[in-house]
Design a protein around this motif. Structure first.
Motif, PDB file in Angstrom:
ATOM      1  N   LEU A 143       0.841  -1.459   0.052  1.00 25.54           N
ATOM      2  CA  LEU A 143       0.075   0.101   0.109  1.00 25.54           C
ATOM      3  C   LEU A 143       0.889   1.193  -0.095  1.00 25.54           C
ATOM      4  O   LEU A 143       0.362   2.203  -0.407  1.00 25.54           O
ATOM      5  N   GLY A 144       1.901   1.200   0.486  1.00 27.83           N
ATOM      6  CA  GLY A 144       2.962   2.273   0.577  1.00 27.83           C
ATOM      7  C   GLY A 144       2.861   3.104   1.707  1.00 27.83           C
ATOM      8  O   GLY A 144       1.783   3.011   2.516  1.00 27.83           O
ATOM      9  N   ALA A 145       3.787   3.936   2.058  1.00 29.92           N
ATOM     10  CA  ALA A 145       3.766   4.573   3.261  1.00 29.92           C
ATOM     11  C   ALA A 145       2.994   5.658   3.122  1.00 29.92           C
ATOM     12  O   ALA A 145       2.705   6.574   2.337  1.00 29.92           O
ATOM     13  N   GLY A 146       2.442   6.299   4.438  1.00 33.84           N
ATOM     14  CA  GLY A 146       1.713   7.217   4.577  1.00 33.84           C
ATOM     15  C   GLY A 146       0.015   7.132   3.829  1.00 33.84           C
ATOM     16  O   GLY A 146      -0.670   8.128   4.039  1.00 33.84           O
ATOM     17  N   THR A 147      -0.223   5.976   3.446  1.00 41.23           N
ATOM     18  CA  THR A 147      -1.475   5.886   2.946  1.00 41.23           C
ATOM     19  C   THR A 147      -2.692   5.831   4.140  1.00 41.23           C
ATOM     20  O   THR A 147      -2.435   5.161   5.193  1.00 41.23           O
ATOM     21  N   GLY A 148      -3.649   6.288   3.785  1.00 39.53           N
ATOM     22  CA  GLY A 148      -4.944   6.157   5.020  1.00 39.53           C
ATOM     23  C   GLY A 148      -5.206   4.919   5.339  1.00 39.53           C
ATOM     24  O   GLY A 148      -5.828   4.627   6.324  1.00 39.53           O
ATOM     25  N   GLU A 149      -5.049   3.799   4.491  1.00 40.29           N
ATOM     26  CA  GLU A 149      -5.475   2.615   4.824  1.00 40.29           C
ATOM     27  C   GLU A 149      -4.824   1.998   5.875  1.00 40.29           C
ATOM     28  O   GLU A 149      -4.931   0.820   6.481  1.00 40.29           O
ATOM     29  N   ARG A 150      -3.575   2.456   6.315  1.00 37.44           N
ATOM     30  CA  ARG A 150      -2.840   2.065   7.338  1.00 37.44           C
ATOM     31  C   ARG A 150      -3.825   1.865   8.926  1.00 37.44           C
ATOM     32  O   ARG A 150      -3.722   1.169   9.736  1.00 37.44           O
ATOM     33  N   ARG A 151      -4.800   2.809   8.664  1.00 39.61           N
ATOM     34  CA  ARG A 151      -5.891   2.789   9.937  1.00 39.61           C
ATOM     35  C   ARG A 151      -6.904   1.618   9.791  1.00 39.61           C
ATOM     36  O   ARG A 151      -7.619   1.338  10.774  1.00 39.61           O
ATOM     37  N   PHE A 152      -6.826   0.952   8.592  1.00 34.27           N
ATOM     38  CA  PHE A 152      -7.817  -0.189   8.364  1.00 34.27           C
ATOM     39  C   PHE A 152      -7.637  -1.210   9.323  1.00 34.27           C
ATOM     40  O   PHE A 152      -9.064  -1.414  10.043  1.00 34.27           O
ATOM     41  N   GLY A 153      -6.631  -1.736   9.558  1.00 31.83           N
ATOM     42  CA  GLY A 153      -6.582  -2.886  10.802  1.00 31.83           C
ATOM     43  C   GLY A 153      -7.340  -2.291  11.997  1.00 31.83           C
ATOM     44  O   GLY A 153      -8.072  -3.265  12.572  1.00 31.83           O
ATOM     45  N   SER A 154      -6.956  -1.257  12.706  1.00 36.27           N
ATOM     46  CA  SER A 154      -7.186  -1.063  13.969  1.00 36.27           C
ATOM     47  C   SER A 154      -8.938  -0.754  14.015  1.00 36.27           C
ATOM     48  O   SER A 154      -9.656  -1.177  14.826  1.00 36.27           O
ATOM     49  N   TYR A 155      -9.349  -0.383  12.728  1.00 30.42           N
ATOM     50  CA  TYR A 155     -10.830   0.319  12.654  1.00 30.42           C
ATOM     51  C   TYR A 155     -11.721  -1.076  12.640  1.00 30.42           C
ATOM     52  O   TYR A 155     -12.781  -1.330  13.118  1.00 30.42           O
ATOM     53  N   LEU A 156     -11.132  -2.050  11.696  1.00 26.58           N
ATOM     54  CA  LEU A 156     -11.535  -3.054  11.455  1.00 26.58           C
ATOM     55  C   LEU A 156     -11.781  -3.965  12.701  1.00 26.58           C
ATOM     56  O   LEU A 156     -12.951  -4.516  13.068  1.00 26.58           O
ATOM     57  N   GLU A 157     -10.917  -4.113  13.487  1.00 30.85           N
ATOM     58  CA  GLU A 157     -10.915  -4.922  14.920  1.00 30.85           C
ATOM     59  C   GLU A 157     -11.666  -4.320  15.662  1.00 30.85           C
ATOM     60  O   GLU A 157     -12.519  -4.899  16.544  1.00 30.85           O
ATOM     61  N   HIS A 158     -11.905  -3.000  15.589  1.00 28.53           N
ATOM     62  CA  HIS A 158     -12.925  -2.107  16.872  1.00 28.53           C
ATOM     63  C   HIS A 158     -14.242  -2.537  16.229  1.00 28.53           C
ATOM     64  O   HIS A 158     -15.004  -2.869  17.158  1.00 28.53           O
ATOM     65  N   LEU A 159     -14.505  -2.513  14.968  1.00 29.70           N
ATOM     66  CA  LEU A 159     -15.861  -2.895  14.412  1.00 29.70           C
ATOM     67  C   LEU A 159     -16.324  -4.403  14.772  1.00 29.70           C
ATOM     68  O   LEU A 159     -17.487  -4.707  15.467  1.00 29.70           O
ATOM     69  N   VAL A 160     -15.384  -5.455  14.799  1.00 29.71           N
ATOM     70  CA  VAL A 160     -15.615  -6.716  14.911  1.00 29.71           C
ATOM     71  C   VAL A 160     -15.981  -6.839  16.548  1.00 29.71           C
ATOM     72  O   VAL A 160     -16.687  -7.487  16.895  1.00 29.71           O
ATOM     73  N   ARG A 161     -15.136  -6.445  17.211  1.00 33.83           N
ATOM     74  CA  ARG A 161     -15.356  -6.208  18.836  1.00 33.83           C
ATOM     75  C   ARG A 161     -16.876  -5.793  19.147  1.00 33.83           C
ATOM     76  O   ARG A 161     -17.315  -6.197  20.076  1.00 33.83           O
ATOM     77  N   GLN A 162     -17.078  -4.524  18.395  1.00 37.63           N
ATOM     78  CA  GLN A 162     -18.463  -4.170  18.864  1.00 37.63           C
ATOM     79  C   GLN A 162     -19.658  -4.896  18.105  1.00 37.63           C
ATOM     80  O   GLN A 162     -20.637  -4.585  18.348  1.00 37.63           O
ATOM     81  N   GLY A 163     -19.260  -6.134  17.616  1.00 37.71           N
ATOM     82  CA  GLY A 163     -20.361  -6.943  17.041  1.00 37.71           C
ATOM     83  C   GLY A 163     -20.599  -6.619  15.641  1.00 37.71           C
ATOM     84  O   GLY A 163     -21.758  -7.191  15.379  1.00 37.71           O
ATOM     85  N   ALA A 164     -19.994  -5.787  14.917  1.00 37.85           N
ATOM     86  CA  ALA A 164     -20.439  -5.354  13.514  1.00 37.85           C
ATOM     87  C   ALA A 164     -20.423  -6.750  12.447  1.00 37.85           C
ATOM     88  O   ALA A 164     -19.278  -7.283  12.547  1.00 37.85           O
ATOM     89  N   PRO A 165     -21.474  -7.115  11.870  1.00 36.93           N
ATOM     90  CA  PRO A 165     -21.313  -8.257  10.798  1.00 36.93           C
ATOM     91  C   PRO A 165     -20.578  -7.831   9.709  1.00 36.93           C
ATOM     92  O   PRO A 165     -20.516  -6.581   9.373  1.00 36.93           O
ATOM     93  N   ALA A 166     -20.257  -8.762   8.926  1.00 39.02           N
ATOM     94  CA  ALA A 166     -19.216  -8.606   7.696  1.00 39.02           C
ATOM     95  C   ALA A 166     -19.916  -9.299   6.655  1.00 39.02           C
ATOM     96  O   ALA A 166     -20.778 -10.165   6.544  1.00 39.02           O
ATOM     97  N   PHE A 167     -19.992  -8.268   5.566  1.00 34.99           N
ATOM     98  CA  PHE A 167     -20.613  -8.644   4.147  1.00 34.99           C
ATOM     99  C   PHE A 167     -19.372  -9.067   3.293  1.00 34.99           C
ATOM    100  O   PHE A 167     -18.738  -8.015   2.829  1.00 34.99           O
ATOM    101  N   CYS A 168     -19.162 -10.144   2.710  1.00 29.51           N
ATOM    102  CA  CYS A 168     -18.138 -10.457   2.034  1.00 29.51           C
ATOM    103  C   CYS A 168     -18.543 -11.167   0.521  1.00 29.51           C
ATOM    104  O   CYS A 168     -19.473 -11.860   0.737  1.00 29.51           O
ATOM    105  N   ALA A 169     -17.690 -10.539  -0.641  1.00 29.77           N
ATOM    106  CA  ALA A 169     -18.205 -11.139  -1.836  1.00 29.77           C
ATOM    107  C   ALA A 169     -17.747 -12.483  -1.980  1.00 29.77           C
ATOM    108  O   ALA A 169     -18.106 -13.382  -3.047  1.00 29.77           O
TER     109      ALA A 169
END
Length: 471
Positions: free
Chosen positions: A215-241
Motif C-alpha cells: 500500500l505504500g507509506a502514508g496511505t490512509g488505509e494504515r488505519r484499516f486494521g485497527s478500525y476493522l478490529e474495533h468494529l468486530v469487537r463491537q459486534g458489527a457483521p461483515a458482508f463478503c463477496a
C-alpha cells in the motif's frame, strides 16, 4: 396529524415516513467523494451498485445516508447529494426535494444552534444544502453567513449570554448502517465509534492488514486494521463477496484474540454486463487486431511488471504476442514499473496503458479481447477476472484463492511469481485456438453473470437478519 400504516409496516405522519422496523441504511459517504461523471471501478463501482439499489428499493425501511463528521452521526442524503450519487430511478419514498432557500437557511441555522462547535467542513456542507449543491457566489456568501452565525453562537457561549433557542435534535432511529470503505480508512474515529450507531461493513478484502507493504507509506488505509478490529469487537457483521475473504477475516480476528464476526456471503454483481445487456452490447465483436486485456488499477500488487517483462521477453525472443492492453488508472507504488518501461522504450509497440476508461469503452474491450490476464499477487475478488467470464472471454489468473473463486475454478491459474509459467501459458493461449475455444465453451456451459438484484437481495436479507438480532 394524519397517521397511516403502509403494507411494509411504515407509519406515515404528516407525509413523512417513520418505520416500526429497524432502518437498514446504506452509507454513501465514499461515493460522495467520487467526482460525478467519472468512470467507476473496483470498490466505488460496488458501492455505487449498493447505493442505487437502496435508492430504487420501495421498502421504506431502507435508507441511504452519509456520515456527518461535525455531528458524529449518519444522516439521510440531502437533495443535491441524491443527485450526485443517483445513477437511476429513486424510489418515491426517498426522493428529497430542495425546500427552498428560506427554509433551507433556517434549517442550517438550526443545525448550528444544535452543534455550535462543529468544524468548517460542516459549514461547507450546510452551505451546499442551502444552495442545493450549486457553487458560485451564492454558495460562498451562504458559507460565510453560516460561519458568522456560528461564531456569534460561540461568542455568546464564551460571554455567558443566552443563546438563540435550539429545538431538541430528533432522536436517532434504531437502525443498522452498512458503512462505505471510506469510513474504514478516514481519520475521523467517531465514524466507527459506538456513538455513531449500529454498524455493519462490506469487507472487500483485508489486504491493508495482511500486506501493508503493498500500500505504500502514508496511505490512509494504515488505519484499516485497527478500525476493522474495533468494529468486530463491537459486534458489527461483515458482508463478503468471496468465501476466501470471509475465512481470512475470521482467521485474522482469531489471531488477534477477537471473537469471530458474523459473516454474510453475497454474490458479486455483474454490474458491467448488466449495463451492456441494457444497451444490447454483450455479443462478441470479431475481427480487428487481436489483443490481451488486463483491466485493473495499475498498482504494485496487481503485478503489471510481470506482464511487461513477459512482453519484453517475447520481443527479445522474436515471438509475436497479441498487443497487451492494460485498462485502468495509474495508482501507487508503480515506480519500478515506470522505470522498467523507461528502460525498454520499444515496449509501447506491443503494450498499451489506456488510463481510466468509460464503461462503454471497457465493454468494447471485453467484447473484442482475444483473452484476458489477471496476475495479481493478492485479491479480495478480482473484478476484471470475473468480468472476463461475464463476457465469455477466457482469462489466465494467478493462484490467489479469491481469483480462483471469482472465476469458479474454470480458468488456468499460475503463481504470480512464476514468470516462465505465465510466459508459456500466454503463448499457448495466443497460439492454440482449440484450447481458447474449449475454455470459452466451458464458460458458456458453467458460468452465468450474477444479476444485481440477487446481490442486493442477499445483502438486504443479511442486514435484516443482523438487525433482528441486535434490536
Amino acid at each position: 396529524m394524519t397517521v397511516e400504516r403502509s403494507d411494509a409496516g411504515a407509519v406515515i405522519e404528516d407525509g413523512n415516513i417513520a418505520t416500526s422496523s429497524p432502518i437498514l441504511a446504506i452509507d454513501a459517504t465514499g461515493l460522495m467523494l467520487w467526482p460525478p461523471g467519472k468512470g467507476l471501478a473496483g470498490i466505488p463501482r460496488v458501492e455505487s451498485f449498493l447505493v442505487n439499489a437502496a435508492l430504487a428499493d420501495p421498502d421504506p425501511c431502507v435508507e441511504v445516508v452519509v456520515f456527518r463528521s461535525g455531528e458524529g452521526r449518519f444522516r439521510p442524503l440531502a437533495p443535491y447529494e441524491q443527485d450526485h450519487v443517483a445513477a437511476g430511478e429513486i424510489s418515491p419514498h426517498r426522493v428529497k426535494r430542495w425546500p427552498g432557500l428560506r427554509v433551507a437557511l433556517s434549517q442550517a441555522f438550526e443545525a448550528v444552534r444544535q452543534q455550535p462547535w462543529a468544524k468548517r467542513e460542516t459549514d461547507r456542507h450546510l452551505a451546499k444544502t442551502v444552495t442545493n449543491g450549486r457553487k458560485g457566489v451564492a454558495y460562498q456568501a451562504t458559507r460565510l453567513l453560516i460561519r458568522f452565525y456560528r461564531l456569534c453562537q460561540r461568542m455568546k457561549i464564551g460571554l455567558g449570554l443566552p443563546l438563540d433557542a435550539a429545538s431538541q435534535p430528533a432522536g436517532a432511529e434504531q437502525g443498522l448502517a452498512l458503512i462505505s470503505h471510506h469510513i474504514l480508512t478516514q481519520e475521523d474515529r467517531s465514524a466507527v465509534s459506538g456513538e455513531a450507531g449500529k454498524l455493519a461493513f462490506l469487507c472487500h478484502d483485508i489486504i491493508p492488514a495482511l500486506r501493508p507493504d503493498m500500500l505504500g507509506a502514508g496511505t490512509g488505509e494504515r488505519r484499516f486494521g485497527s478500525y476493522l478490529e474495533h468494529l468486530v469487537r463491537q459486534g458489527a457483521p461483515a458482508f463478503c463477496a468471496s468465501d476466501e475473504v470471509g475465512a481470512t477475516l475470521t482467521e485474522h480476528m482469531r489471531e488477534a484474540g477477537i471473537a469471530a464476526p458474523v459473516v454474510y456471503r453475497f454474490p458479486m454483481p455483474s454490474i458491467l454486463h448488466a449495463n451492456a445487456s441494457r444497451a444490447g452490447t454483450t455479443s462478441r465483436i470479431e475481427g480487428g487486431e487481436p489483443f490481451v486485456l488486463y483491466c485493473s488499477t495499475i498498482e504494485v500488487r496487481k503485478n503489471h511488471i510481470l506482464l511487461a517483462r513477459i512482453w519484453q521477453q517475447a520481443l527479445e525472443d522474436g515471438v509475436k504476442l497479441p498487443r497487451l492492453v492494460c485498462a485502468g488508472r495509474w495508482g501507487w507504488m508503480i515506480e519500478p514499473l515506470r522505470a522498467y518501461l523507461k528502460a525498454h522504450p520499444e515496449l509501447p509497440q506491443s503494450v498499451t496503458f489506456t488510463g481510466l476508461v468509460s464503461d462503454e469503452q471497457l465493454i468494447q474491450y471485453y467484447r473484442s479481447a482475444t483473452f484476458g490476464v489477471f496476475p495479481s499477487h493478492i485479491e479480495g475478488w478480482g473484478y476484471g477476472a470475473s468480468e472476463c467470464l461475464d463476457f465469455g472471454v477466457p482469462v489466465i489468473v494467478s493462484t490467489t484463492p479469491s481469483l480462483i473463486e471469482a472465476t469458479g475454478g474454470l480458468m488456468p491459474a499460475i503463481d504470480s511469481n512464476d514468470q516462465a509459467g505465465w510466459y508459456a501459458a500466454i503463448r499457448k493461449m495466443a497460439d492454440d485456438h482449440a484450447w481458447r475455444s474449449s475454455l470459452a465453451e466451458r464458460i458458456a456451459r458453467q458460468h452465468r453473470p450474477t444479476p444485481a438484484s440477487a446481490s442486493w437481495a442477499a445483502i438486504k436479507a443479511g442486514l435484516r437478519e443482523s438487525a433482528s438480532r441486535r434490536f
